[in-house]
Design a protein around this motif. Sequence first.
Motif, mmCIF file in Angstrom:
data_model
loop_
_atom_site.group_PDB
_atom_site.id
_atom_site.type_symbol
_atom_site.label_atom_id
_atom_site.label_comp_id
_atom_site.label_asym_id
_atom_site.label_seq_id
_atom_site.Cartn_x
_atom_site.Cartn_y
_atom_site.Cartn_z
ATOM 1 N N ALA B 155 31.124 1.355 27.972
ATOM 2 C CA ALA B 155 31.984 0.277 27.505
ATOM 3 C C ALA B 155 31.822 -0.954 28.387
ATOM 4 N N PHE B 156 31.797 -0.744 29.681
ATOM 5 C CA PHE B 156 31.632 -1.881 30.600
ATOM 6 C C PHE B 156 30.305 -2.587 30.362
ATOM 7 N N VAL B 157 29.239 -1.787 30.271
ATOM 8 C CA VAL B 157 27.923 -2.386 30.083
ATOM 9 C C VAL B 157 27.880 -3.136 28.767
ATOM 10 N N ALA B 158 28.503 -2.539 27.749
ATOM 11 C CA ALA B 158 28.518 -3.202 26.451
ATOM 12 C C ALA B 158 29.218 -4.545 26.564
ATOM 13 N N ALA B 159 30.290 -4.595 27.372
ATOM 14 C CA ALA B 159 31.033 -5.839 27.511
ATOM 15 C C ALA B 159 30.290 -6.830 28.392
ATOM 16 N N ASN B 166 24.815 -4.880 36.152
ATOM 17 C CA ASN B 166 25.977 -4.480 35.368
ATOM 18 C C ASN B 166 26.118 -2.971 35.315
ATOM 19 N N ALA B 167 24.996 -2.291 35.309
ATOM 20 C CA ALA B 167 25.063 -0.827 35.320
ATOM 21 C C ALA B 167 25.701 -0.353 36.621
ATOM 22 N N VAL B 168 25.264 -0.977 37.739
ATOM 23 C CA VAL B 168 25.843 -0.620 39.033
ATOM 24 C C VAL B 168 27.343 -0.872 39.039
ATOM 25 N N LEU B 169 27.726 -2.037 38.548
ATOM 26 C CA LEU B 169 29.134 -2.401 38.506
ATOM 27 C C LEU B 169 29.913 -1.391 37.664
ATOM 28 N N ALA B 170 29.347 -1.051 36.519
ATOM 29 C CA ALA B 170 30.022 -0.113 35.624
ATOM 30 C C ALA B 170 30.182 1.252 36.292
ATOM 31 N N ILE B 171 29.116 1.700 36.957
ATOM 32 C CA ILE B 171 29.197 3.009 37.613
ATOM 33 C C ILE B 171 30.235 2.971 38.738
ATOM 34 N N SER B 172 30.217 1.895 39.528
ATOM 35 C CA SER B 172 31.180 1.780 40.625
ATOM 36 C C SER B 172 32.609 1.805 40.092
ATOM 37 N N LEU B 173 32.832 1.053 39.022
ATOM 38 C CA LEU B 173 34.182 0.987 38.474
ATOM 39 C C LEU B 173 34.676 2.345 38.006
ATOM 40 N N THR B 174 33.727 3.191 37.584
ATOM 41 C CA THR B 174 34.167 4.514 37.140
ATOM 42 C C THR B 174 34.149 5.518 38.276
ATOM 43 N N ALA B 175 33.520 5.161 39.417
ATOM 44 C CA ALA B 175 33.372 6.163 40.476
ATOM 45 C C ALA B 175 34.482 6.116 41.513
ATOM 46 N N TRP B 176 35.236 5.006 41.579
ATOM 47 C CA TRP B 176 36.181 4.911 42.696
ATOM 48 C C TRP B 176 37.411 5.810 42.596
ATOM 49 N N PRO B 177 37.932 6.152 41.384
ATOM 50 C CA PRO B 177 39.212 6.882 41.381
ATOM 51 C C PRO B 177 39.224 8.186 42.172
ATOM 52 N N PRO B 178 38.166 9.008 42.106
ATOM 53 C CA PRO B 178 38.231 10.235 42.919
ATOM 54 C C PRO B 178 38.363 9.948 44.410
ATOM 55 N N ILE B 233 25.612 9.781 40.772
ATOM 56 C CA ILE B 233 25.448 8.353 40.553
ATOM 57 C C ILE B 233 24.030 8.046 40.076
ATOM 58 N N ILE B 234 23.043 8.678 40.723
ATOM 59 C CA ILE B 234 21.658 8.470 40.294
ATOM 60 C C ILE B 234 21.497 8.913 38.843
ATOM 61 N N LEU B 235 22.127 10.068 38.538
ATOM 62 C CA LEU B 235 22.010 10.584 37.175
ATOM 63 C C LEU B 235 22.702 9.661 36.185
ATOM 64 N N ALA B 236 23.846 9.100 36.587
ATOM 65 C CA ALA B 236 24.544 8.190 35.686
ATOM 66 C C ALA B 236 23.692 6.944 35.442
ATOM 67 N N ALA B 237 23.093 6.425 36.538
ATOM 68 C CA ALA B 237 22.231 5.254 36.389
ATOM 69 C C ALA B 237 21.049 5.596 35.484
ATOM 70 N N ALA B 238 20.480 6.763 35.715
ATOM 71 C CA ALA B 238 19.364 7.192 34.881
ATOM 72 C C ALA B 238 19.815 7.351 33.439
ATOM 73 N N GLY B 244 19.103 2.919 27.405
ATOM 74 C CA GLY B 244 18.663 1.543 27.214
ATOM 75 C C GLY B 244 19.697 0.531 27.633
ATOM 76 N N LEU B 245 20.728 0.954 28.374
ATOM 77 C CA LEU B 245 21.792 0.036 28.773
ATOM 78 C C LEU B 245 21.701 -0.336 30.247
ATOM 79 N N GLY B 246 20.795 0.307 30.986
ATOM 80 C CA GLY B 246 20.633 -0.028 32.397
ATOM 81 C C GLY B 246 19.430 -0.934 32.559
#
Lengths: 247, 305, 284
Positions: B155-159, B166-178, B233-238, B244-246
């Motif tokens: 959703a973030f990348v789409a926006a 943007n992929a990094v930003l999106a992953i970071s935004l989803t990774a911080w809560p834990p 994180i690497i897997l999410a980026a991959a 095709g969004l990264g």
Amino acid sequence: MIDIQNLDVWFGDGHDRVDAVRRATFAVNAGESFGLVGESGSGKSTILRAITGLAPTWSGRIEIDGQILHGKSRDRTFYKNVQMVFQDPYASLHPRHSVDQVLGETLSLHGFRDIDTRVVKLLDDVGLGTRFRFRYPHQLSGGQRQRVAIARALAGEPDILLLDEPTSALDVSVQAEILNLLCDIRDQRKLTYLMVSHDLPVVGHMCTRLAVMKDGEIVEVMDVAQLRQMKASHPYSQSLLDASVAQ
Amino acid sequence: MSDATTWRAWLLTDAPTSRRHARLASFYKGWLSLRGNTMAMVGLGILVGLLLMALFAPYLAPHDWKAQDLGNRLQPLGSPGHVLGTDSLGRDILSRLIYGSRITLYIVTLVALIAPVAGLLVGTIAGYVGGWADVVLMRITDIFLAFPRLVLALAFVAALGAGIENAVLAISLTAWPPYARMARAETLTIRASDYISAIRLQGAGPIRIITRHIWPLCISSLIVRVTLDMAGIILAAAGLGFLGLGAQPPSPEWGAMISEGRRFILDHWWVATVPGLAIFTVSLAFNLLGDGLRDVLDPKDGGIE
Amino acid sequence: MTLLDVQNLWVKFPTRQGIFDAVRGVSFTLGKERLGIVGESGSGKSMTGRAILRLIRPPGIVEADYIRLEGTNLLDLTEKQMRAVRGQRISMVMQDPKFSLNPVMRIGDQIMEAYLLHNRAGRADARKKSLEMLEAVSIRDAERVMRAYPHEMSGGMGQRIMIAMMLIPDPKILIADEPTSALDVSVQRQVLDIMDALVKERGMGLIFISHDLNLVAEFCDRVLIMYAGRIVEVCDADRLHDAKHPYTRGLLNSLPRLDHPRDRLEVLQRDPAWSDAPSVGTQE
């Protein structure tokens, strides 16, 4: 110096409310050492925590050195005037801070500038010497840690030390060293002690007067002469006395 | 020889003589116990190799990573001049892998800088201040946690638009809560300890207590957690690359490489498999290192009894 | 009659700085008596107790010429046979009952489980026996305690329950490692009295490990004083106050006393020779 009247301390609210201290009243004169004695859960440590603001919910009157305390906020002069030594030297030092960091930070919080010379002097005062300055807590024994904790309490040059079972986690031979140190410091710096302990002989050694607590209430205030003669007027204090010297 | 032993003795001393000495000594002891853990050293070795590979990519790569050679496309493993074969456009897969390590490191570093720091801030403030701040911050954390990670990143990348940043930003935004959850839990135990009471009695304010006393204790477990999460994180980026969004097509990002290779997976399996193996190796290395670090960074290191 | 005979016991831990000897060549025997082991933290007293039950975890190493329990050398037993010895013939009571009881199981279930583990019996039998045991350790409302969870118990109650559990299989030897240090003075006494009575009634051997000299002097028949992994002195408990070794004397003198007010407490001067001297044997 310390004047406490009708002190109530409680934890929790409504249904869960636990009254840890009820209507405690006593006074400690300047230069005196006063003991609070009781078994675990009798509320003796809670009184110290109420004085220092670590137990926020209390009512009654606490007057320290002419200053009446309110709620849990204490100002800078209070922290400079009143310090505390905790029971467990293994828990009262930050595991990642060296002795130097602990004392240096405390001194800078109290607004001292000549931190280097003061750290050395403090270590000297508690009998540790500069060898220990850059060690971490895990490199120190229990007695050495307690000395560091005492040095930290002395950093702001307080007039009142609150001692929360300062030797109960230590071996007897180390206990003797720490008690001697506390006596020496008291004489040198004219300190007032309020000491919590479950160990009657220790309180008898350190203090001139003591209050016996049971279930949050002070049942008796007596002086050390009475204690030594094993003459308590309240039956509970008498049973406590008998239990600790039954030989 | 004797010089080495005196250095060792100096570093292993129980009575350091200066601040620098104390810090070096505790660092050396940590290194020694990490060195004792073979698997962690294997992980560290792979990661150092990855770092070197990224640094010296121009010298290591046998070919230009974007040079196309359509006459030479889809060569198998071990074909002359192309050890790992070529992809659908005749580009050398080995060269692309080597250059791709830069992108992987870039993503990993950025995420590792953003997510844990954000989590640490939110978690320690919530834990130490308590009350309303705790409720508000933790509910926000819960909301983020409730979304499936990849879907939220999508959703973030789409926006924000496709691309590595943007992929990094999106992953970071989803990774911080834990991390926030973990930091809060640790803060709650640390807050109740005697050494925090002691420093409060010296008149220290909440900012000093959080930054100087609570953070150093949270950071070690956070570092461990981050290295263990790196694989994810690497897997999410991959994964984003694969969708095709990264990273976008010419770029040799490993996930994107798999995505391109997927069309030929039945006849030319190596095109997708080789970058997949690279992702697997690096993820494993991070996991091994994280496991080793957990033992080293545990603050409860004491003697016997 | 000798229940336990330990000869030349060593406990070693390899560390980065070389091998650390926690217990160094300790020998003693235990009959149907109450034997106290006293020492400061790090003296190896707890390690000795654990080594007898072979409870030292790797990388720690236990070495001894022999540890004989009624003739059988415990060091020769397999781990499986050892499990039968633990609990069945030698039981151990730890310092803090909070860590020894399972917090999510009812106390009754835990005691019954301990009983069923060692005896072939039905649940009704186990229940009856458990109630008996709880009453034996002076728990008045045993029925209620059986239904309670460990956190509902006070420290003294918890420790009594632990003792009850340890005594169910009717062991020959009870090893009590600082069983009362976490308790208040008044409760301490009750627990000790209960332990004392049980040991006497059943003719068991008791190894009482403690840091408290006076407590041991009062409660035990014989005392071993440990320092730096060795036994520096053995004496009869009632004559502890006439002890000769300077370490023992130092420990006794460093205690503040109500009947002897002093300005300064005596500080123990440690002599390195104490830790180098060989252990005092107790072959009788």
